[in-house]
Scaffold this motif. Structure first.
Motif, short mmCIF file in Angstrom:
data_model
loop_
_atom_site.label_atom_id
_atom_site.label_comp_id
_atom_site.label_asym_id
_atom_site.label_seq_id
_atom_site.Cartn_x
_atom_site.Cartn_y
_atom_site.Cartn_z
N GLU A 104 0.83 -1.20 0.00
CA GLU A 104 0.00 0.00 0.00
C GLU A 104 0.86 1.26 0.00
N THR A 105 0.32 2.31 -0.54
CA THR A 105 1.10 3.51 -0.83
C THR A 105 1.72 4.13 0.42
N SER A 106 1.08 3.95 1.58
CA SER A 106 1.59 4.59 2.80
C SER A 106 2.89 4.00 3.29
N VAL A 107 3.27 2.80 2.84
CA VAL A 107 4.52 2.19 3.32
C VAL A 107 5.57 2.07 2.21
N LEU A 108 5.27 2.52 1.02
CA LEU A 108 6.25 2.41 -0.06
C LEU A 108 7.49 3.22 0.28
N GLY A 109 8.64 2.63 0.06
CA GLY A 109 9.91 3.30 0.37
C GLY A 109 10.41 3.02 1.76
N THR A 110 9.73 2.14 2.52
CA THR A 110 10.15 1.86 3.90
C THR A 110 10.72 0.46 4.05
N TYR A 111 11.10 -0.15 2.95
CA TYR A 111 11.64 -1.51 2.98
C TYR A 111 10.63 -2.50 3.59
N TYR A 112 9.38 -2.30 3.24
CA TYR A 112 8.32 -3.14 3.76
C TYR A 112 8.46 -4.56 3.19
N GLN A 113 7.87 -5.53 3.91
CA GLN A 113 7.98 -6.92 3.45
C GLN A 113 7.46 -7.05 2.00
N GLN A 114 8.24 -7.75 1.19
CA GLN A 114 7.92 -8.01 -0.22
C GLN A 114 7.79 -6.73 -1.04
N ALA A 126 7.75 -4.58 -20.57
CA ALA A 126 6.42 -4.05 -20.85
C ALA A 126 6.47 -2.78 -21.70
N ALA A 127 5.65 -2.77 -22.75
CA ALA A 127 5.54 -1.58 -23.59
C ALA A 127 4.70 -0.50 -22.91
N TYR A 128 3.74 -0.92 -22.11
CA TYR A 128 2.98 0.00 -21.27
C TYR A 128 3.11 -0.51 -19.84
N ASN A 129 3.48 0.38 -18.90
CA ASN A 129 3.90 -0.09 -17.58
C ASN A 129 3.58 0.99 -16.56
N LEU A 130 2.66 0.72 -15.63
CA LEU A 130 2.21 1.78 -14.74
C LEU A 130 1.80 1.23 -13.37
N MET A 131 2.14 1.98 -12.31
CA MET A 131 1.59 1.73 -10.99
C MET A 131 0.40 2.68 -10.79
N ILE A 132 -0.75 2.12 -10.45
CA ILE A 132 -1.96 2.91 -10.24
C ILE A 132 -1.86 3.59 -8.87
N THR A 133 -2.10 4.89 -8.82
CA THR A 133 -2.00 5.63 -7.55
C THR A 133 -3.27 6.38 -7.21
N ASN A 134 -4.29 6.27 -8.07
CA ASN A 134 -5.54 7.01 -7.83
C ASN A 134 -6.67 6.24 -8.50
N PHE A 160 -1.16 -2.60 -8.85
CA PHE A 160 -2.12 -1.93 -7.99
C PHE A 160 -1.69 -2.05 -6.52
N PRO A 161 -1.36 -0.95 -5.85
CA PRO A 161 -1.12 -1.01 -4.42
C PRO A 161 -2.36 -1.52 -3.68
N ASN A 162 -2.14 -2.16 -2.54
CA ASN A 162 -3.23 -2.78 -1.78
C ASN A 162 -4.35 -1.80 -1.44
N ASP A 163 -4.00 -0.61 -0.99
CA ASP A 163 -5.04 0.34 -0.58
C ASP A 163 -5.84 0.85 -1.78
N ILE A 164 -5.20 0.94 -2.93
CA ILE A 164 -5.91 1.36 -4.13
C ILE A 164 -6.89 0.29 -4.57
N PRO A 173 -9.34 11.31 -3.94
CA PRO A 173 -8.68 11.75 -2.69
C PRO A 173 -7.83 13.00 -2.81
N TYR A 174 -7.63 13.53 -3.99
CA TYR A 174 -6.68 14.62 -4.14
C TYR A 174 -7.35 15.89 -4.68
N ARG A 175 -6.76 17.00 -4.35
CA ARG A 175 -7.16 18.26 -4.96
C ARG A 175 -6.51 18.34 -6.34
#
Length: 588
Positions: A104-114, A126-134, A160-164, A173-175
């Motif tokens: 999930e996005t809140s823990v990315l960059g914290t060396y979380y498990q897996q 991949a010719a098209y390659n994306l992480m969904i964030t919204n 897809f991150p878990n929370d997404i 969620p964003y302005r």
């Protein structure tokens, strides 16, 4: 119940016509799995035992149907396991969508498990390659990913991150300082045949009309253009050489073809490439340049739907960027019937001799069983519309030379990646796609052992695939590659005892037979092929049978001799096998 992103993804896939996902769940995609569950009436999830197999199944599905193959895996290790099958899809230019999970996005960059940043890992594949964030990105980016895969015949990837995954589809969620969501459109896509430019066709016709010894090299891009390939070949009196992925473009027993080219090809195909003065390449960028006419010998015309693949191997005088079928249809009226058919006649005679040589190697009296005889028995027992899938290795040689394309038969293998183990997953995917057809996987013991759990997948999904194992208790292709370099074989044969994979088949509740005596082989295959469910025949074959090239070069013979002088083990068995092969070829 609110619509979550996982459900929105599933619905969008269904709207695109996707009805099957091959994959393996995990906590990294629980939200996606819930979405697939909610759409289970329209979207079937084929549960596998290894993610690599899921990617192979998606690739095989795409190869056989021309439609989008879809696979799914959890975050971290699951996504990593997909890579081999995805590279198979990339290198053979078939459309596959890979769906993976992410922490999930809140823990990315914290060396979380897996925590593996799969979008970065997949940058090359991949010719098209994306992480969904919204959530607002869905379904717009799903549309883009699928259109990219289909239009470029490539791999697309969404993670897809878990929370997404479990967020509400309408959550915002964003302005925003710009457009509030990714644009989407109707999930439709069609690719009309790419028509050739008239001036390109005229230039191609000019080159071909001037040729006196014209040859054709056709590949997988010419599938669906059998009639047109044969018509142009007959007009030009040009022998048709086939790449291995293009094996089922024309029948193997047709008088216009000389079969394959390369290490697994035929002697006539290799020799005519050394003699032709004009080469028409259709739907292939054949990677083994040393088997093509040397620069300056032949003028080259190349037809390919992908302009970036034209001229990769040889300077091309007349490039035609177009669909193979459309281009050949429009080229044919511009060609005149060849007045001199002697070049074709010469190689038709050579091909008759080659076929006799191959038949002579299908010796039912040999003990241990000759792998050529095993493949010939499969060829005889299979139906005229059977699909054969094949692993990489010596088995590809036996299939290339002894599996006869006739009627509606097809043939699939890992063409450019040449990876081990796709034969069984391919067969499962193709049997799922074509439930009324006979699907046979011809695999080696090495490749089967890598993903043998997927036989249980076939049983559990009631898919009546037929598996034939060419069991030489070794990594046969690697063995001969070591020898051809002039080195004695090392660490390529398994210790005794030989595996009995038929026990595994029966343990799965399916048909299983072990064959060690050539007299028992035809009956075992007939019984397996007549069985109404999954069936496996494990056949022990001669491990010392060399996959000889169509035309042995001096350098190859020299290296073979050097390997023996340096202490090649099993040399007595190898020499007796080679001598018996040569005796059979020379016997009236």
């Amino acid at each position: 119940m609110k619509e979550i992103v996982g459900e929105g993804l599933a619905r969008r896939l269904v709207e695109w016509g996707v009805d099957t996902i091959f994959g393996l769940p995990g906590d990294g995609i629980n939200g996606l799995m819930e979405g697939f569950r909610r759409e289970r009436e329209n979207l079937r999830f084929v549960l596998v035992h290894h993610e690599e197999a899921a990617a192979f199944m998606a690739a095989g599905y795409a190869k056989a149907t021309g439609k989008l193959g879809v696979c799914a895996a959890t975050s971290g290790p699951g996504a990593i396991h997909l890579l081999n099958g995805l590279y198979d899809a990339k290198l053979d230019h078939v459309p596959v969508l890979a769906i993976t999970g992410m922490q999930e996005t809140s823990v990315l960059g914290t060396y979380y498990q897996q925590e593996v940043h799969v979008d970065r890992l997949y940058q090359d594949v991949a010719a098209y390659n994306l992480m969904i964030t919204n959530p607002q990105q869905v379904p717009g980016v799903v549309d883009l990913a699928i259109r990219t895969a289909l239009s470029q015949r490539a791999v697309a990837h969404l993670t897809f991150p878990n929370d997404i995954q479990v967020a509400a589809m309408d959550e915002d969620p964003y302005r925003h300082v710009g457009p509030g969501s990714a644009p989407s459109s109707l999930p439709t896509w069609s690719r009309p045949p790419l028509r050739p430019a008239p001036r390109d066709l005229e230039r191609a016709a000019e080159v071909l009309r001037a040729g006196r010894k014209v040859a054709m090299l056709v590949g997988a891009g010419a599938r669906g253009a059998r009639h047109e390939v044969l018509a142009v070949a007959d007009r030009l009196a040009a022998p048709i050489v086939k790449t291995l992925p293009g094996k089922h473009v024309v029948p193997d027993d047709h008088p216009l073809t000389t079969g394959g080219l390369g290490l697994l090809g035929t002697r006539p195909s290799e020799e005519l490439m050394e003699e032709c003065d004009t080469l028409l390449m259709v739907g292939t960028s054949f990677p083994y340049g040393k088997y093509l006419p040397p620069d300056g010998q032949a003028r080259v015309v190349q037809i390919d739907a992908d302009p970036s693949l034209i001229g990769m191997r040889r300077p091309t005088e007349a490039p035609v960027a177009a669909d193979a079928k459309a281009a050949l249809q429009e080229l044919l009226p511009l060609l005149e019937p060849a007045a001199d058919r002697s070049f074709l006649a010469k190689y038709q005679r050579a091909m008759d001799s080659w076929r006799d040589d191959m038949t002579s190697l299908q010796d039912a009296s040999r003990d241990p069983i000759a792998p050529q005889y095993l493949m010939a028995c499969v060829d005889e027992a299979a139906s005229d519309d059977a699909i054969l899938t094949c692993d990489s290795g010596t088995i590809a040689t036996w299939a290339a030379r002894h599996w006869t394309i006739r009627g509606g038969r097809e043939f699939y293998l890992s063409g450019n990646l040449a990876t081990m183990a796709p034969g069984l997953p391919y067969a499962i995917a193709m049997q799922h796609a074509f439930p009324g057809r006979q699907v046979v996987a011809f695999v080696g013991d090495g490749g089967f052992a890598m993903l043998m759990a997927e036989f249980l997948t076939a049983v559990r999904h009631d898919l009546p695939v037929k598996i034939v194992i060419n069991n030489n208790n070794s990594y046969g292709q690697i063995l001969w590659e070591q020898i051809i370099l002039g080195y004695p074989e090392y660490a390529v044969r398994h210790r005794q005892p030989e595996a009995d994979f038929s026990v595994w088949a029966r343990g799965c509740g399916a048909f299983g037979a072990k064959v060690t005596d050539p007299k028992d082989l035809p009956a075992a295959l007939r019984e397996a092929f007549a069985h109404d469910g999954p069936a496996l025949v494990d056949c022990d074959v001669n491990p010392n049978e060399p996959p000889m090239p169509g035309k042995v070069k001096y350098e190859q013979a020299k290296a073979f001799t050097e390997a023996f002088l340096r202490g090649q083990p099993h040399k007595a068995g190898i020499l007796s096998t080679v001598a018996r092969d040569k005796f059979n070829e020379l016997r009236p």
